[in-house]
Design an enzyme around this catalytic site. Sequence first.
Site, PDB file in Angstrom:
ATOM      1  N   GLU A 133       0.881  -1.218   0.005  1.00  0.00           N
ATOM      2  CA  GLU A 133       0.085  -0.101   0.144  1.00  0.00           C
ATOM      3  C   GLU A 133       0.912   1.459  -0.002  1.00  0.00           C
ATOM      4  OE1 GLU A 133      -2.917   0.728   3.264  1.00  0.00           O
ATOM      5  OE2 GLU A 133      -3.904   2.054   1.918  1.00  0.00           O
ATOM      6  N   GLU A 162       4.067   5.130   4.237  1.00  0.00           N
ATOM      7  CA  GLU A 162       3.186   6.509   4.611  1.00  0.00           C
ATOM      8  C   GLU A 162       4.130   7.521   4.984  1.00  0.00           C
ATOM      9  OE1 GLU A 162       0.146   8.088   4.692  1.00  0.00           O
ATOM     10  OE2 GLU A 162       1.512   9.455   5.509  1.00  0.00           O
ATOM     11  N   ASP A 165       9.392   7.945   1.177  1.00  0.00           N
ATOM     12  CA  ASP A 165       8.729   8.150  -0.042  1.00  0.00           C
ATOM     13  C   ASP A 165       8.680   7.054  -0.855  1.00  0.00           C
ATOM     14  OD1 ASP A 165       7.627   8.943  -2.373  1.00  0.00           O
ATOM     15  OD2 ASP A 165       8.250  11.169  -2.365  1.00  0.00           O
ATOM     16  N   ASP A 195      -3.072  11.551  -2.506  1.00  0.00           N
ATOM     17  CA  ASP A 195      -3.111  13.145  -2.558  1.00  0.00           C
ATOM     18  C   ASP A 195      -3.222  13.640  -4.001  1.00  0.00           C
ATOM     19  OD1 ASP A 195      -2.899  13.630   0.097  1.00  0.00           O
ATOM     20  OD2 ASP A 195      -0.724  12.882   0.259  1.00  0.00           O
ATOM     21  N   LYS A 230      -1.617  22.150  -5.911  1.00  0.00           N
ATOM     22  CA  LYS A 230      -0.564  23.246  -6.173  1.00  0.00           C
ATOM     23  C   LYS A 230       0.166  22.857  -7.293  1.00  0.00           C
ATOM     24  CE  LYS A 230      -0.703  25.300  -1.518  1.00  0.00           C
ATOM     25  NZ  LYS A 230       0.120  25.092  -0.420  1.00  0.00           N
ATOM     26  N   ASP A 267     -11.548  10.193  -4.542  1.00  0.00           N
ATOM     27  CA  ASP A 267     -12.946  10.845  -4.644  1.00  0.00           C
ATOM     28  C   ASP A 267     -12.595  12.312  -5.299  1.00  0.00           C
ATOM     29  OD1 ASP A 267     -10.951  11.371  -2.130  1.00  0.00           O
ATOM     30  OD2 ASP A 267     -12.492  13.233  -2.014  1.00  0.00           O
TER      31      ASP A 267
HETATM   32  C1  LIG Z   1      -5.237  11.600   1.023  1.00  0.00           C
HETATM   33  S1  LIG Z   1      -4.264  10.461   2.171  1.00  0.00           S
HETATM   34  C2  LIG Z   1      -5.094   8.914   1.880  1.00  0.00           C
HETATM   35  C3  LIG Z   1      -4.832   8.170   3.183  1.00  0.00           C
HETATM   36  C4  LIG Z   1      -5.429   6.605   3.106  1.00  0.00           C
HETATM   37  N1  LIG Z   1      -4.941   5.805   2.099  1.00  0.00           N
HETATM   38  C5  LIG Z   1      -6.959   6.841   3.231  1.00  0.00           C
HETATM   39  O1  LIG Z   1      -7.720   6.749   2.374  1.00  0.00           O
HETATM   40  O2  LIG Z   1      -7.407   7.544   4.315  1.00  0.00           O
HETATM   41  C6  LIG Z   1      -2.909  10.326   1.209  1.00  0.00           C
HETATM   42  C7  LIG Z   1      -1.742   9.723   1.979  1.00  0.00           C
HETATM   43  O3  LIG Z   1      -0.588   9.194   1.304  1.00  0.00           O
HETATM   44  C8  LIG Z   1       0.565   9.811   1.890  1.00  0.00           C
HETATM   45  N2  LIG Z   1       1.693   9.959   0.898  1.00  0.00           N
HETATM   46  C9  LIG Z   1       1.704  10.779  -0.327  1.00  0.00           C
HETATM   47  N3  LIG Z   1       2.745  10.486  -1.010  1.00  0.00           N
HETATM   48  C10 LIG Z   1       3.322   9.532  -0.745  1.00  0.00           C
HETATM   49  C11 LIG Z   1       4.432   8.860  -1.147  1.00  0.00           C
HETATM   50  N4  LIG Z   1       5.254   9.033  -2.169  1.00  0.00           N
HETATM   51  N5  LIG Z   1       5.102   7.550  -0.445  1.00  0.00           N
HETATM   52  C12 LIG Z   1       4.201   7.403   0.822  1.00  0.00           C
HETATM   53  N6  LIG Z   1       3.268   8.123   1.361  1.00  0.00           N
HETATM   54  C13 LIG Z   1       2.740   9.153   0.385  1.00  0.00           C
HETATM   55  C14 LIG Z   1       0.347  10.943   2.641  1.00  0.00           C
HETATM   56  O4  LIG Z   1       1.062  11.620   3.406  1.00  0.00           O
HETATM   57  C15 LIG Z   1      -1.213  10.810   3.012  1.00  0.00           C
HETATM   58  O5  LIG Z   1      -1.205  10.336   4.412  1.00  0.00           O
END
Ligand SMILES: C[S@@+](CC[C@H](N)C(=O)[O-])C[C@H]1O[C@@H](n2cnc3c(N)ncnc32)[C@H](O)[C@@H]1O
Length: 257
Positions: free
Chosen positions: A81, A106, A133, A156, A160, A192
């Site tokens: 994930e 995460e 990352d 995400d 921006k 979404d």
């Molecule tokens: C909008 S949140 C959604 C979290 C979860 N999947 C949910 O549906 O509730 C997106 C998450 O992805 C993490 N994230 C974004 N880019 C990432 C990356 N390149 N590697 C690891 N985590 C990442 C962010 O820190 C954030 O917590």
Amino acid sequence: MPKKVYKVGPDTFRTDEARLQRALARYHEGKGLIGGDPRRRPRWIHPLPPEPAPAFRLMQSSPEHLARLRRFLSEAPLEIEIGSGPGDFILDWAQKHPHRHFLAFEVKWKLVREMVQRIEALGIGNLWVSDDDARFDLPRLLQPNSVDVFHILFPDPWWKPKHQARRLFVPPFVDVLALLLKPGGILRVATDVPGYAQVIQEVVEAHPDFLPSQPDLAQRFAQAAPTSRQAFCDEIGRPYTYFYFQKRPAASETGHG
Ligand SMILES: C[S@@+](CC[C@H](N)C(=O)[O-])C[C@H]1O[C@@H](n2cnc3c(N)ncnc32)[C@H](O)[C@@H]1O
């Protein structure tokens, strides 16, 4: 656990193509990595739980710990994930599939620390986590054709222009996902954000290794718990889309070669 307050973003989803293309030209140099270049991250900032807890940083964990991790990744069917947030989906999914192995990325280290506490409290033995990352680690950690399923749930959108190089659904990262998935493996995605849904579908389906999204594959994940973002959307009645992209099976599996 305190309830997470999510934001609903702007109605329009735009891409500054010229800026994105400039960033993507330097993608493999690590342009846009979250938290900066991990090779330069001071190791005393936000330490992870001590080894052998099932958490790692590719540039900082000990060689012994990384050897344990690599063994773990190769011993059983593997699901990954990316962006697990507080882990509501993956902690539950790992418990439901004790004979599979799971890895969750995460970048928010606090969430990762809390996830390790929950992994240990629940006695989950088949899940490792990292606050690296994922885009930096995945090509360095895994062999081609080694992943059964990628879950990217409510990524995400990075609205921006200066952040859009962080989007997961850009051609160079979709190449990485395609390379690492086993033939027949699945990329399971939810969003979404309607404009991002369109980008995701276009960029994945344009890749020669992926088949168009197959809604029937949803059955395989019918028992999956909602992520926290999904629960939020359900609560406020906000629609979302799931995609199930399969990597083309090997020619011998299709009976054509
Ligand atoms: C909008 S949140 C959604 C979290 C979860 N999947 C949910 O549906 O509730 C997106 C998450 O992805 C993490 N994230 C974004 N880019 C990432 C990356 N390149 N590697 C690891 N985590 C990442 C962010 O820190 C954030 O917590």
